[in-house]
Design a protein around this motif. Structure first.
Motif, PDB file in Angstrom:
ATOM      1  N   LEU A  15       1.066  -1.060   0.024  1.00 33.95           N
ATOM      2  CA  LEU A  15      -0.118  -0.068   0.018  1.00 33.95           C
ATOM      3  C   LEU A  15       1.079   1.253  -0.002  1.00 33.95           C
ATOM      4  O   LEU A  15       1.512   1.572   0.893  1.00 33.95           O
ATOM      5  N   TYR A 120       0.753   6.917  -7.278  1.00 33.21           N
ATOM      6  CA  TYR A 120      -0.426   6.387  -6.478  1.00 33.21           C
ATOM      7  C   TYR A 120      -0.899   7.714  -5.722  1.00 33.21           C
ATOM      8  O   TYR A 120      -0.753   8.707  -5.752  1.00 33.21           O
ATOM      9  N   TYR A 122      -4.351   7.806  -3.035  1.00 28.21           N
ATOM     10  CA  TYR A 122      -5.514   6.890  -1.894  1.00 28.21           C
ATOM     11  C   TYR A 122      -6.258   7.953  -1.069  1.00 28.21           C
ATOM     12  O   TYR A 122      -5.986   9.340  -1.148  1.00 28.21           O
ATOM     13  N   ASN A 139      -8.069   3.229   4.489  1.00 29.80           N
ATOM     14  CA  ASN A 139      -7.502   3.822   3.022  1.00 29.80           C
ATOM     15  C   ASN A 139      -7.986   3.090   2.039  1.00 29.80           C
ATOM     16  O   ASN A 139      -8.151   1.819   1.962  1.00 29.80           O
ATOM     17  N   GLY A 141      -7.299   3.158  -2.356  1.00 34.50           N
ATOM     18  CA  GLY A 141      -6.508   3.813  -3.730  1.00 34.50           C
ATOM     19  C   GLY A 141      -6.008   2.920  -4.633  1.00 34.50           C
ATOM     20  O   GLY A 141      -6.662   1.945  -4.745  1.00 34.50           O
ATOM     21  N   TYR A 142      -5.180   3.738  -5.641  1.00 31.36           N
ATOM     22  CA  TYR A 142      -4.708   2.851  -6.574  1.00 31.36           C
ATOM     23  C   TYR A 142      -3.223   3.441  -6.601  1.00 31.36           C
ATOM     24  O   TYR A 142      -2.787   4.394  -6.202  1.00 31.36           O
ATOM     25  N   THR A 154      -5.407  -0.462  -3.881  1.00 35.43           N
ATOM     26  CA  THR A 154      -4.587  -0.652  -2.730  1.00 35.43           C
ATOM     27  C   THR A 154      -5.636  -0.605  -1.474  1.00 35.43           C
ATOM     28  O   THR A 154      -6.627   0.654  -1.505  1.00 35.43           O
ATOM     29  N   TRP A 155      -5.567  -0.888  -0.484  1.00 32.19           N
ATOM     30  CA  TRP A 155      -6.557  -0.786   0.693  1.00 32.19           C
ATOM     31  C   TRP A 155      -5.599  -0.846   2.132  1.00 32.19           C
ATOM     32  O   TRP A 155      -4.541  -1.722   2.215  1.00 32.19           O
TER      33      TRP A 155
END
Length: 227
Positions: A15, A120, A122, A139, A141-142, A154-155
């Motif tokens: 992440l 990135y 998030y 969180n 996001g990418y 992403t987490w």
């Protein structure tokens, strides 16, 4: 300061974010307005050692800029370091017994691979309960892995529990839409409240508990208003 990490360290594979030490999952908070902070830590992972330093400043009140990186050593030999740059703002600041939400975006390279840069972003969201004695962070996001031309979701989800006036217990898990998740747990202690903090964590990957385990020891310094 919140989060950009995550792409860093073994959890770097998961992440991208930079969170307030010692968490990887970021929160809906910023460095104090008109102030700066430095987060530095030693990350031990098998034969690899990483020395991290991430200075951050919030000169205007609602925009935090972090710029830093790491030196990595494997079996006694220095590898290429990591670099991190991140900007973060809040749409709604976290309030006691309330919630907050923000946006962070940045670019990072991983220790030992200077050509593995990944942009990135998030969204950090936080929830406060019991007068801030329990705070939960999420969180989502990418990240774009340029080396293999893949975009990953992403987490992360983490919890801060206040055990005493100065001592906090943290626990979290985080990862990507592909692959096994990571976890870590640890302690955060304020030597000087809101100015000097020390911390330590233990973590690993759920599917490789022995092979991927790591230990970190960190220091966080927060300045008074400078701007």
């Amino acid at each position: 300061m919140r989060r950009l990490l995550t792409f860093l360290l073994p959890f770097a594979c998961s992440l991208p974010a930079h969170a307030a030490r010692p968490m990887t999952t970021d929160d809906a908070r910023l460095t104090d307005a008109q102030a700066c902070q430095v987060e530095t830590w030693l990350h031990l992972h098998g034969q690899q050692k990483e020395w991290w330093a991430l200075p951050a400043c919030n000169p205007g009140g609602n925009f935090e800029l972090t710029l830093g990186g790491a030196l990595a050593y494997s079996e006694g030999a220095m590898q290429s370091g990591a670099q991190v740059i991140q900007g973060k703002t809040l749409f709604k600041a976290l309030e006691t017994n309330g919630w907050g939400i923000g946006l962070a975006a940045g670019y990072t390279t991983q220790p030992g691979n200077a050509h593995s840069g990944s942009p990135y972003f998030y969204v950090p969201t936080s929830f406060s309960f019991a007068d801030d004695r329990v705070v939960i962070h999420t969180n989502l996001g990418y990240t774009r892995e340029r080396e293999n031309h893949q975009t990953r979701l992403t987490w992360g989800i983490g919890t801060e529990l206040q055990a005493s006036e100065r001592l906090y217990v943290i626990a979290e898990t985080y990862g990507q839409d592909k692959g096994n998740a990571y976890f870590q747990t640890g302690l955060r202690y304020w030597i000087v409240p809101n100015r000097v903090q020390i911390d330590t964590t233990y973590g690993s990957q759920f599917s490789h508990l022995r092979e991927e385990r790591w230990l970190s020891i960190g220091l966080r310094l927060i300045s008074p208003a400078l701007f």
